[in-house]
Design an enzyme around this catalytic site. Structure first.
Site, PDB file in Angstrom:
ATOM      1  N   HIS A   1      -2.668   7.679   6.688  1.00 15.48           N
ATOM      2  CA  HIS A   1      -1.632   8.526   6.071  1.00 15.48           C
ATOM      3  C   HIS A   1      -2.235   9.830   5.544  1.00 15.48           C
ATOM      4  O   HIS A   1      -1.623  10.890   5.642  1.00 15.48           O
ATOM      5  CB  HIS A   1      -0.978   7.798   4.889  1.00 15.48           C
ATOM      6  CG  HIS A   1       0.158   6.897   5.268  1.00 15.48           C
ATOM      7  ND1 HIS A   1       1.281   7.350   5.911  1.00 15.48           N
ATOM      8  CD2 HIS A   1       0.352   5.571   5.075  1.00 15.48           C
ATOM      9  CE1 HIS A   1       2.120   6.332   6.107  1.00 15.48           C
ATOM     10  NE2 HIS A   1       1.580   5.239   5.612  1.00 15.48           N
TER      11      HIS A   1
ATOM     12  N   HIS B   1      -4.796   1.713   7.365  1.00 13.16           N
ATOM     13  CA  HIS B   1      -3.414   2.206   7.495  1.00 13.16           C
ATOM     14  C   HIS B   1      -3.179   3.331   6.480  1.00 13.16           C
ATOM     15  O   HIS B   1      -2.623   4.382   6.820  1.00 13.16           O
ATOM     16  CB  HIS B   1      -2.450   1.031   7.257  1.00 13.16           C
ATOM     17  CG  HIS B   1      -0.999   1.393   7.229  1.00 13.16           C
ATOM     18  ND1 HIS B   1      -0.080   0.877   8.125  1.00 13.16           N
ATOM     19  CD2 HIS B   1      -0.281   2.220   6.401  1.00 13.16           C
ATOM     20  CE1 HIS B   1       1.119   1.375   7.846  1.00 13.16           C
ATOM     21  NE2 HIS B   1       1.027   2.178   6.813  1.00 13.16           N
ATOM     22  N   GLU B   2      -3.620   3.117   5.229  1.00  2.53           N
ATOM     23  CA  GLU B   2      -3.375   4.112   4.176  1.00  2.53           C
ATOM     24  C   GLU B   2      -4.232   5.367   4.375  1.00  2.53           C
ATOM     25  O   GLU B   2      -3.751   6.480   4.146  1.00  2.53           O
ATOM     26  CB  GLU B   2      -3.623   3.504   2.790  1.00  2.53           C
ATOM     27  CG  GLU B   2      -2.709   2.327   2.433  1.00  2.53           C
ATOM     28  CD  GLU B   2      -1.231   2.596   2.622  1.00  2.53           C
ATOM     29  OE1 GLU B   2      -0.793   3.741   2.480  1.00  2.53           O
ATOM     30  OE2 GLU B   2      -0.496   1.636   2.941  1.00  2.53           O
TER      31      GLU B   2
ATOM     32  N   CYS C   1       5.615  -0.188   7.322  1.00  4.25           N
ATOM     33  CA  CYS C   1       5.244   0.978   6.531  1.00  4.25           C
ATOM     34  C   CYS C   1       6.452   1.386   5.697  1.00  4.25           C
ATOM     35  O   CYS C   1       7.577   1.395   6.208  1.00  4.25           O
ATOM     36  CB  CYS C   1       4.841   2.119   7.465  1.00  4.25           C
ATOM     37  SG  CYS C   1       4.414   3.634   6.599  1.00  4.25           S
ATOM     38  N   LEU C   2       6.225   1.731   4.445  1.00  2.88           N
ATOM     39  CA  LEU C   2       7.346   2.119   3.577  1.00  2.88           C
ATOM     40  C   LEU C   2       8.033   3.390   4.073  1.00  2.88           C
ATOM     41  O   LEU C   2       9.185   3.631   3.737  1.00  2.88           O
ATOM     42  CB  LEU C   2       6.870   2.295   2.128  1.00  2.88           C
ATOM     43  CG  LEU C   2       6.419   0.989   1.444  1.00  2.88           C
ATOM     44  CD1 LEU C   2       5.852   1.278   0.057  1.00  2.88           C
ATOM     45  CD2 LEU C   2       7.552  -0.015   1.349  1.00  2.88           C
TER      46      LEU C   2
ATOM     47  N   GLY D   1       0.837  -1.199   0.000  1.00  2.00           N
ATOM     48  CA  GLY D   1       0.000   0.000   0.000  1.00  2.00           C
ATOM     49  C   GLY D   1       0.869   1.245   0.000  1.00  2.00           C
ATOM     50  O   GLY D   1       1.978   1.233   0.556  1.00  2.00           O
TER      51      GLY D   1
ATOM     52  N   GLN E   1       3.189   9.930   0.852  1.00  2.00           N
ATOM     53  CA  GLN E   1       4.475   9.249   1.042  1.00  2.00           C
ATOM     54  C   GLN E   1       5.462   9.535  -0.087  1.00  2.00           C
ATOM     55  O   GLN E   1       6.655   9.239   0.035  1.00  2.00           O
ATOM     56  CB  GLN E   1       4.269   7.738   1.178  1.00  2.00           C
ATOM     57  CG  GLN E   1       3.561   7.349   2.475  1.00  2.00           C
ATOM     58  CD  GLN E   1       3.347   5.851   2.562  1.00  2.00           C
ATOM     59  OE1 GLN E   1       2.393   5.326   2.027  1.00  2.00           O
ATOM     60  NE2 GLN E   1       4.262   5.152   3.228  1.00  2.00           N
TER      61      GLN E   1
HETATM   62 ZN    ZN Z   1       2.376   3.317   5.673  1.00  2.00          ZN
END
Ligand code: ZN
Length: 174
Positions: free
Chosen positions: A140, A136-137, A94-95, A46, A51
């Site tokens: 963000h 989660h997304e 998480c990235l 995701g 991000q």
């Molecule tokens: Zn994330």
């Protein structure tokens, strides 16, 4: 398509609220394609536009595990309409927080309204990994990271390590 740089915590942009998009056009579709390529390359399941430094309410997700069965989901202006009382527990990464994982409890099921890749209004009922990934997304898009659900001590420890890692990385680049 082109790969974008993923922003790593701590960075003030990750704490900002993203803005709704007005329309889905070719320019936006190009951004969605770039985000998908960036996510696959990372690799991750995701990615939110913030991000890669773009404060727009835009998410790409693909929870399919097999390389030859890609199943991307593009969510423009996603809105949570329902969250279940019962919860599920996943170890999340998480990235933007590379190398860090923590078990996070979230509603096991969620229903969302969103606009798809073609600009059509859609609804989706998600459970399991997809429900967690969507929440989660969407977090963000509101400037929330999964570490915000941890104790202050744990959160500070992770941020400290990320700062140290950033410094080490820049040494190598120099
Ligand atoms: Zn994330």
């Amino acid at each position: 398509m082109s790969k974008k740089q993923i922003i790593i915590e701590p960075d003030p942009i990750l704490r900002k609220k993203s803005f709704d998009l007005e329309k889905v056009d070719d320019e936006l579709r190009k951004l969605m394609d770039d985000m998908l390529e960036t996510m696959y390359a990372a690799p991750g399941i995701g990615l939110a536009a913030v991000q890669i430094g773009i404060l727009k309410r835009l998410i790409v997700i693909d929870i399919s595990k097999e390389e030859n069965k890609k199943n991307p989901l593009f969510l423009v202006n996603p809105k949570i309409k329902y969250k279940s009382e019962n919860t599920s527990l996943y170890e999340e990464g998480c990235l933007s927080l590379p190398g860090h994982f923590a078990e996070i409890e979230r509603p096991a099921e969620c229903h969302i309204d969103y606009i798809d890749y073609k600009g059509k209004k859609k609804s989706l009922k998600a459970d399991g990994l997809l429900a967690t990934c969507i929440q989660h997304e969407i977090d963000h898009l509101d400037g929330v990271l999964f570490i915000d659900y941890l104790s202050k001590l744990k959160k500070e420890m992770i941020i400290k390590k990320l700062i140290k890692h950033k410094k080490e990385t820049s040494k190598i680049i120099l």
